[in-house]
Design an enzyme around this catalytic site. Sequence first.
Site, PDB file in Angstrom:
ATOM      1  N   GLU A  28      21.533 -47.283  67.537  1.00  0.00           N
ATOM      2  CA  GLU A  28      21.320 -47.833  68.876  1.00  0.00           C
ATOM      3  C   GLU A  28      20.690 -49.224  68.806  1.00  0.00           C
ATOM      4  O   GLU A  28      20.950 -50.072  69.649  1.00  0.00           O
ATOM      5  CB  GLU A  28      20.407 -46.885  69.661  1.00  0.00           C
ATOM      6  CG  GLU A  28      20.462 -47.112  71.145  1.00  0.00           C
ATOM      7  CD  GLU A  28      19.197 -46.707  71.847  1.00  0.00           C
ATOM      8  OE1 GLU A  28      18.497 -47.596  72.361  1.00  0.00           O
ATOM      9  OE2 GLU A  28      18.913 -45.502  71.878  1.00  0.00           O
ATOM     10  N   ARG A  74      23.840 -46.341  76.864  1.00  0.00           N
ATOM     11  CA  ARG A  74      23.151 -47.378  76.087  1.00  0.00           C
ATOM     12  C   ARG A  74      24.092 -48.548  75.782  1.00  0.00           C
ATOM     13  O   ARG A  74      24.072 -49.124  74.697  1.00  0.00           O
ATOM     14  CB  ARG A  74      22.603 -46.837  74.767  1.00  0.00           C
ATOM     15  CG  ARG A  74      21.565 -45.774  74.898  1.00  0.00           C
ATOM     16  CD  ARG A  74      20.270 -46.309  75.496  1.00  0.00           C
ATOM     17  NE  ARG A  74      19.203 -45.346  75.349  1.00  0.00           N
ATOM     18  CZ  ARG A  74      19.016 -44.308  76.162  1.00  0.00           C
ATOM     19  NH1 ARG A  74      19.815 -44.119  77.201  1.00  0.00           N
ATOM     20  NH2 ARG A  74      18.015 -43.481  75.963  1.00  0.00           N
ATOM     21  N   SER A 104      14.437 -44.778  70.075  1.00  0.00           N
ATOM     22  CA  SER A 104      15.556 -44.081  69.425  1.00  0.00           C
ATOM     23  C   SER A 104      16.315 -45.056  68.534  1.00  0.00           C
ATOM     24  O   SER A 104      16.776 -46.090  69.006  1.00  0.00           O
ATOM     25  CB  SER A 104      16.533 -43.536  70.467  1.00  0.00           C
ATOM     26  OG  SER A 104      15.888 -42.668  71.345  1.00  0.00           O
TER      27      SER A 104
HETATM   28  N1  EPU Z   1      14.764 -32.385  68.956  1.00  0.00           N
HETATM   29  C1  EPU Z   1      14.719 -31.936  67.666  1.00  0.00           C
HETATM   30  N2  EPU Z   1      13.927 -32.587  66.790  1.00  0.00           N
HETATM   31  C2  EPU Z   1      13.164 -33.652  67.145  1.00  0.00           C
HETATM   32  C3  EPU Z   1      13.179 -34.097  68.471  1.00  0.00           C
HETATM   33  C4  EPU Z   1      14.019 -33.448  69.374  1.00  0.00           C
HETATM   34  O1  EPU Z   1      15.382 -30.970  67.286  1.00  0.00           O
HETATM   35  O2  EPU Z   1      12.486 -34.215  66.251  1.00  0.00           O
HETATM   36  C5  EPU Z   1      15.650 -31.693  69.912  1.00  0.00           C
HETATM   37  C6  EPU Z   1      14.890 -30.774  70.820  1.00  0.00           C
HETATM   38  O3  EPU Z   1      15.634 -29.600  70.924  1.00  0.00           O
HETATM   39  C7  EPU Z   1      14.908 -31.461  72.162  1.00  0.00           C
HETATM   40  C8  EPU Z   1      16.171 -32.309  72.089  1.00  0.00           C
HETATM   41  O4  EPU Z   1      16.321 -32.645  70.711  1.00  0.00           O
HETATM   42  O5  EPU Z   1      14.963 -30.551  73.189  1.00  0.00           O
HETATM   43  C9  EPU Z   1      16.085 -33.557  72.915  1.00  0.00           C
HETATM   44  O6  EPU Z   1      14.932 -34.297  72.533  1.00  0.00           O
HETATM   45  P1  EPU Z   1      14.265 -35.364  73.522  1.00  0.00           P
HETATM   46  O7  EPU Z   1      14.049 -34.756  74.865  1.00  0.00           O
HETATM   47  O8  EPU Z   1      13.108 -35.971  72.843  1.00  0.00           O
HETATM   48  O9  EPU Z   1      15.413 -36.438  73.741  1.00  0.00           O
HETATM   49  P2  EPU Z   1      16.452 -37.163  72.764  1.00  0.00           P
HETATM   50  O10 EPU Z   1      17.810 -36.696  73.134  1.00  0.00           O
HETATM   51  O11 EPU Z   1      16.055 -37.049  71.345  1.00  0.00           O
HETATM   52  C10 EPU Z   1      16.924 -39.098  74.452  1.00  0.00           C
HETATM   53  C11 EPU Z   1      16.880 -40.602  74.491  1.00  0.00           C
HETATM   54  C12 EPU Z   1      15.445 -41.099  74.598  1.00  0.00           C
HETATM   55  C13 EPU Z   1      14.834 -40.517  75.852  1.00  0.00           C
HETATM   56  C14 EPU Z   1      14.903 -38.994  75.784  1.00  0.00           C
HETATM   57  C15 EPU Z   1      14.444 -38.346  77.042  1.00  0.00           C
HETATM   58  C16 EPU Z   1      18.825 -41.366  73.282  1.00  0.00           C
HETATM   59  C17 EPU Z   1      19.331 -42.021  72.043  1.00  0.00           C
HETATM   60  N3  EPU Z   1      17.511 -41.155  73.324  1.00  0.00           N
HETATM   61  O12 EPU Z   1      16.286 -38.686  73.246  1.00  0.00           O
HETATM   62  O13 EPU Z   1      15.474 -42.491  74.718  1.00  0.00           O
HETATM   63  O14 EPU Z   1      13.473 -40.925  75.998  1.00  0.00           O
HETATM   64  O15 EPU Z   1      16.289 -38.575  75.598  1.00  0.00           O
HETATM   65  O16 EPU Z   1      15.395 -38.487  78.036  1.00  0.00           O
HETATM   66  O17 EPU Z   1      19.611 -41.064  74.177  1.00  0.00           O
HETATM   67  C18 EPU Z   1      15.312 -44.560  73.554  1.00  0.00           C
HETATM   68  O18 EPU Z   1      16.462 -44.785  73.935  1.00  0.00           O
HETATM   69  O19 EPU Z   1      14.675 -45.371  72.843  1.00  0.00           O
HETATM   70  C19 EPU Z   1      14.699 -43.298  73.909  1.00  0.00           C
HETATM   71  C20 EPU Z   1      13.493 -42.953  73.463  1.00  0.00           C
END
Ligand code: EPU
Length: 334
Positions: free
Chosen positions: A330, A160, A234
């Site tokens: 971010e 990012r 995010s």
């Molecule tokens: N999780 C929780 N609580 C929640 C949501 C998620 O515990 O409320 C845990 C779950 O275990 C899940 C893990 O976090 O398996 C990962 O969650 P998710 O797949 O939703 O991905 P993220 O790491 O929270 C990142 C990116 C997103 C992107 C997703 C999918 C960043 C800051 N964010 O989120 O990007 O869509 O992966 O690849 O790296 C963005 O940048 O605006 C964005 C939405």
Amino acid sequence: MQLQQNISLKPYNTFGIDVPAEYFTELRDIDDLPEVTELTQKKHVLGGGSNILLTQPVSGLVIHNKLKGITVEKENADYVWLNVQAGEVWHDLVLHAINNGLGGIENLALIPGTVGASPMQNIGAYGVEAKETIESVTFWYWKEKTFLTYSNRECSFGYRDSIFKRQLKDKAFITSVVYKLSKKPVYNTSYGAIKEELENMGVFELSAKAIAYAVMHIRTSKLPDPKQIGNAGSFFKNPTIPKIQYAQLCGLYDTVPSYPVDELRVKVPAAWLIERCGWKGYRRGDIGVHAKQALVLVNYAHGKGNDIWQLSGEIVKSVKEKFNIELEREVQVW
Ligand code: EPU
């Protein structure tokens, strides 16, 4: 080119924050850039407004990038190089690619914002980052009143992150991006949720289109639609922590999700940390933390940027206290 004064930026940011811009213009013609350069000292570039938090009236000139156009720059047996104007809506580019059988950005379907933000932020999702397909970025360099083109390497892409958020912050107006897309793509379904979604959809033969649709399903089921609830995706980056600290966490909790970084470090989802601090679904007046994804801060109606900023500070503090992990925001704060 029309110059407007004192207009509300509410329709131009996905958080839906209502603050005025001192001056505002839409840039549709690249030839207007020399004239725009002279208008005011202070300039702010706005694409889809999907990664900003407005905390005060914006002084100076806000330039809404409306440069449009997608052309084939060159192609060979394996790749097509698309030259895309920075004001194009990102998801429209994804649709253009999948409808033409081109692979490389299908995992990035439905990311809000414009093409100009893709190198700025090095947007990423579901195991793929924009930097993997960006060949070069062309921008207008305000100070020298000239166009420059940077190769992928010169953009210093990180998670990012890019040179446009650092050394070139507020110094460059991104006008176009060249993406190298594949006619024979190797698909990335490493992200568990994609495999699961493809199975649910009954897809057995992978294609850029099938993956994009799987991603669209996942995103719409988890992330709030900015047209209904203001948000900027995010709000925080996923923090990188030493593996030793990760092992300690695993001793305390049953399952701690993580993404590999290198030999010594892993990334932990900020959403997981925030949820364990009790913030998921929290609401205070018109602002809060999304009930389905704790990484997303939301504005239900008339929330103020400063209140969201303050809430984000409280979240950072509680994650630091509970886990000794420093969350980094971010979103860009104006
Ligand atoms: N999780 C929780 N609580 C929640 C949501 C998620 O515990 O409320 C845990 C779950 O275990 C899940 C893990 O976090 O398996 C990962 O969650 P998710 O797949 O939703 O991905 P993220 O790491 O929270 C990142 C990116 C997103 C992107 C997703 C999918 C960043 C800051 N964010 O989120 O990007 O869509 O992966 O690849 O790296 C963005 O940048 O605006 C964005 C939405």
